[in-house]
Design an enzyme around this catalytic site. Structure first.
Site, PDB file in Angstrom:
ATOM      1  N   SER A 157       0.877  -1.175   0.000  1.00 29.03           N
ATOM      2  CA  SER A 157       0.000   0.000   0.000  1.00 29.03           C
ATOM      3  C   SER A 157       0.913   1.224   0.000  1.00 29.03           C
ATOM      4  O   SER A 157       2.071   1.126   0.427  1.00 29.03           O
ATOM      5  CB  SER A 157      -0.852   0.012   1.280  1.00 29.03           C
ATOM      6  OG  SER A 157      -1.467   1.279   1.456  1.00 29.03           O
ATOM      7  N   TYR A 188      -2.769  -1.364  10.390  1.00 26.21           N
ATOM      8  CA  TYR A 188      -2.604  -1.525   8.936  1.00 26.21           C
ATOM      9  C   TYR A 188      -1.275  -0.928   8.470  1.00 26.21           C
ATOM     10  O   TYR A 188      -0.515  -1.590   7.755  1.00 26.21           O
ATOM     11  CB  TYR A 188      -3.783  -0.838   8.238  1.00 26.21           C
ATOM     12  CG  TYR A 188      -3.843  -1.002   6.738  1.00 26.21           C
ATOM     13  CD1 TYR A 188      -4.258  -2.196   6.160  1.00 26.21           C
ATOM     14  CD2 TYR A 188      -3.527   0.053   5.886  1.00 26.21           C
ATOM     15  CE1 TYR A 188      -4.350  -2.337   4.777  1.00 26.21           C
ATOM     16  CE2 TYR A 188      -3.621  -0.071   4.504  1.00 26.21           C
ATOM     17  CZ  TYR A 188      -4.034  -1.269   3.961  1.00 26.21           C
ATOM     18  OH  TYR A 188      -4.113  -1.404   2.593  1.00 26.21           O
TER      19      TYR A 188
HETATM   20  P1  NAD Z   1     -10.669  -6.816  -0.908  1.00 25.63           P
HETATM   21  O1  NAD Z   1     -11.276  -6.737   0.436  1.00 25.63           O
HETATM   22  O2  NAD Z   1     -11.559  -7.011  -2.078  1.00 25.63           O
HETATM   23  O3  NAD Z   1      -9.576  -7.969  -0.983  1.00 25.63           O
HETATM   24  C1  NAD Z   1      -8.945  -8.543   0.132  1.00 25.63           C
HETATM   25  C2  NAD Z   1      -9.093 -10.057   0.004  1.00 25.63           C
HETATM   26  O4  NAD Z   1      -8.350 -10.687   1.047  1.00 25.63           O
HETATM   27  C3  NAD Z   1     -10.565 -10.496   0.174  1.00 25.63           C
HETATM   28  O5  NAD Z   1     -10.903 -11.365  -0.902  1.00 25.63           O
HETATM   29  C4  NAD Z   1     -10.568 -11.228   1.500  1.00 25.63           C
HETATM   30  O6  NAD Z   1     -11.518 -12.278   1.565  1.00 25.63           O
HETATM   31  C5  NAD Z   1      -9.134 -11.772   1.522  1.00 25.63           C
HETATM   32  N1  NAD Z   1      -8.710 -12.145   2.867  1.00 25.63           N
HETATM   33  C6  NAD Z   1      -8.941 -11.493   4.032  1.00 25.63           C
HETATM   34  N2  NAD Z   1      -8.412 -12.183   5.051  1.00 25.63           N
HETATM   35  C7  NAD Z   1      -7.852 -13.308   4.520  1.00 25.63           C
HETATM   36  C8  NAD Z   1      -7.160 -14.400   5.076  1.00 25.63           C
HETATM   37  N3  NAD Z   1      -6.956 -14.494   6.390  1.00 25.63           N
HETATM   38  N4  NAD Z   1      -6.715 -15.377   4.235  1.00 25.63           N
HETATM   39  C9  NAD Z   1      -6.931 -15.293   2.906  1.00 25.63           C
HETATM   40  N5  NAD Z   1      -7.582 -14.268   2.326  1.00 25.63           N
HETATM   41  C10 NAD Z   1      -8.030 -13.289   3.133  1.00 25.63           C
HETATM   42  O7  NAD Z   1      -9.831  -5.476  -1.083  1.00 25.63           O
HETATM   43  P2  NAD Z   1      -8.627  -5.138  -2.098  1.00 25.63           P
HETATM   44  O8  NAD Z   1      -8.595  -3.680  -2.185  1.00 25.63           O
HETATM   45  O9  NAD Z   1      -8.738  -5.911  -3.351  1.00 25.63           O
HETATM   46  O10 NAD Z   1      -7.349  -5.589  -1.258  1.00 25.63           O
HETATM   47  C11 NAD Z   1      -6.309  -6.374  -1.800  1.00 25.63           C
HETATM   48  C12 NAD Z   1      -4.977  -5.906  -1.243  1.00 25.63           C
HETATM   49  O11 NAD Z   1      -4.703  -4.591  -1.721  1.00 25.63           O
HETATM   50  C13 NAD Z   1      -4.923  -5.824   0.291  1.00 25.63           C
HETATM   51  O12 NAD Z   1      -3.686  -6.319   0.751  1.00 25.63           O
HETATM   52  C14 NAD Z   1      -5.027  -4.336   0.558  1.00 25.63           C
HETATM   53  O13 NAD Z   1      -4.434  -3.957   1.770  1.00 25.63           O
HETATM   54  C15 NAD Z   1      -4.296  -3.791  -0.641  1.00 25.63           C
HETATM   55  N6  NAD Z   1      -4.588  -2.389  -0.921  1.00 25.63           N
HETATM   56  C16 NAD Z   1      -5.819  -1.990  -1.357  1.00 25.63           C
HETATM   57  C17 NAD Z   1      -6.047  -0.648  -1.608  1.00 25.63           C
HETATM   58  C18 NAD Z   1      -7.362  -0.127  -2.102  1.00 25.63           C
HETATM   59  O14 NAD Z   1      -7.536   1.088  -2.163  1.00 25.63           O
HETATM   60  N7  NAD Z   1      -8.313  -0.977  -2.484  1.00 25.63           N
HETATM   61  C19 NAD Z   1      -5.021   0.290  -1.420  1.00 25.63           C
HETATM   62  C20 NAD Z   1      -3.783  -0.145  -0.966  1.00 25.63           C
HETATM   63  C21 NAD Z   1      -3.573  -1.491  -0.725  1.00 25.63           C
END
Ligand code: NAD
Length: 259
Positions: free
Chosen positions: A147, A160
């Site tokens: 992130s 986080y």
């Molecule tokens: P999201 O919530 O759609 O995806 C996260 C996924 O992780 C979900 O499918 C959830 O079921 C899975 N998950 C949660 N706990 C888990 C576990 N214990 N074991 C296996 N899977 C698990 O949201 P996203 O935005 O697609 O997030 C994906 C990654 O991107 C994350 O690491 C998040 O921190 C990072 N991220 C997202 C953003 C954003 O703005 N969307 C920004 C920076 C970083």
């Protein structure tokens, strides 16, 4: 969707964690289109994981949906072992799964701290180590979805930012220790991407307006725009890239306002 036999990842086998939604889903879909066999790890939204497997197979590709909590060592070992048993090898790991729970610093409770560190930092470590042990013979590429908060503070999300900051150093150390095995390790650091993790922010018109003001490209990003950078880092086209973080943030971290 059509699965290519001659794409950037033809013949490669990849694991994508947390791939039943958001960024992970987009990565798994893009990898399959570029010829990889993909193990789709999921913890929730089983229907979406199985639907994606169906779509990839219907397009002539190979995929497998594997349930598992990446914060548990036994689940991670089984994820990696089943992938190798099914597809015969492992070339790519994308540590994508993550969670975020908002609490002010003074109100952050122990359970939030423990769970966030377990999923966002310990999980990627377990997956990275288990995958690297299988890649020791033939090399590979590991991409962590961190992130912009691996480096920039985010009031209200202390566990986080602590986990993502840790993921930055995990990547840097691993890249040094694994380079001799031909294993590359990099981070992709998204800014604000339109996914379920920040659904509440994107449903609030005032917050969206503020986002449009402070993000130089004037909009949130799409999961597919993150996936394209991950595809590059996962592929042999990034053969001399290791130990780096790639921002996919519309210029967010460059934001500066005149006095
Ligand atoms: P999201 O919530 O759609 O995806 C996260 C996924 O992780 C979900 O499918 C959830 O079921 C899975 N998950 C949660 N706990 C888990 C576990 N214990 N074991 C296996 N899977 C698990 O949201 P996203 O935005 O697609 O997030 C994906 C990654 O991107 C994350 O690491 C998040 O921190 C990072 N991220 C997202 C953003 C954003 O703005 N969307 C920004 C920076 C970083």
């Amino acid at each position: 969707m059509s699965a290519a036999s001659s794409g950037d990842l033809a013949g490669k086998v990849a694991i994508v964690t947390g791939a039943s939604s958001g960024i992970g889903y987009a990565i798994a879909e893009l990898f399959a289109r570029h010829g990889a066999a993909v193990a789709i790890n999921y913890f929730a939204h089983a229907d979406a994981a199985h639907r994606l497997v169906g779509e990839i197979e219907a397009a002539g590709g190979r995929a497998l949906a594997l349930e598992g909590d990446i914060s548990e060592a036994s689940a991670v070992e089984s994820l990696v072992a089943t992938t190798v048993e099914t597809f015969g090898r492992l070339d790519i790991l994308v540590n994508n799964a993550g969670i975020e729970a908002t609490q002010s610093f003074l109100e952050t409770d122990e359970s939030n701290w423990d769970r966030t560190i377990a999923v966002d930092l310990k999980g990627p470590f377990l997956c990275l180590q288990a995958a690297a042990r299988r890649m020791q013979q033939g090399g590979g590429s590991i991409v962590n979805i961190s992130s912009i908060h691996e480096d920039f503070p985010f009031p209200g999300s202390t566990p986080y930012v602590a986990a993502k900051g840790g993921l930055r150093m995990l990547m840097r150390n691993a890249s040094l220790e694994l380079a001799g095995y031909g294993i590359r390790v990099n981070n992709v650091a998204p800014g604000a991407i339109a996914t379920p993790i920040n659904a509440a922010t994107l449903a609030d018109p005032a917050k969206v307006k503020e986002l449009q003001r402070i993000v130089p490209l004037r909009r949130p990003g799409e999961p597919s725009e993150v996936a394209e950078v991950v595809l590059f880092l996962a592929s042999d086209r990034a053969s001399y890239v290791t130990g780096s973080t790639y921002y996919v943030d519309g210029g967010y971290v460059q934001h500066a306002e005149p006095l």
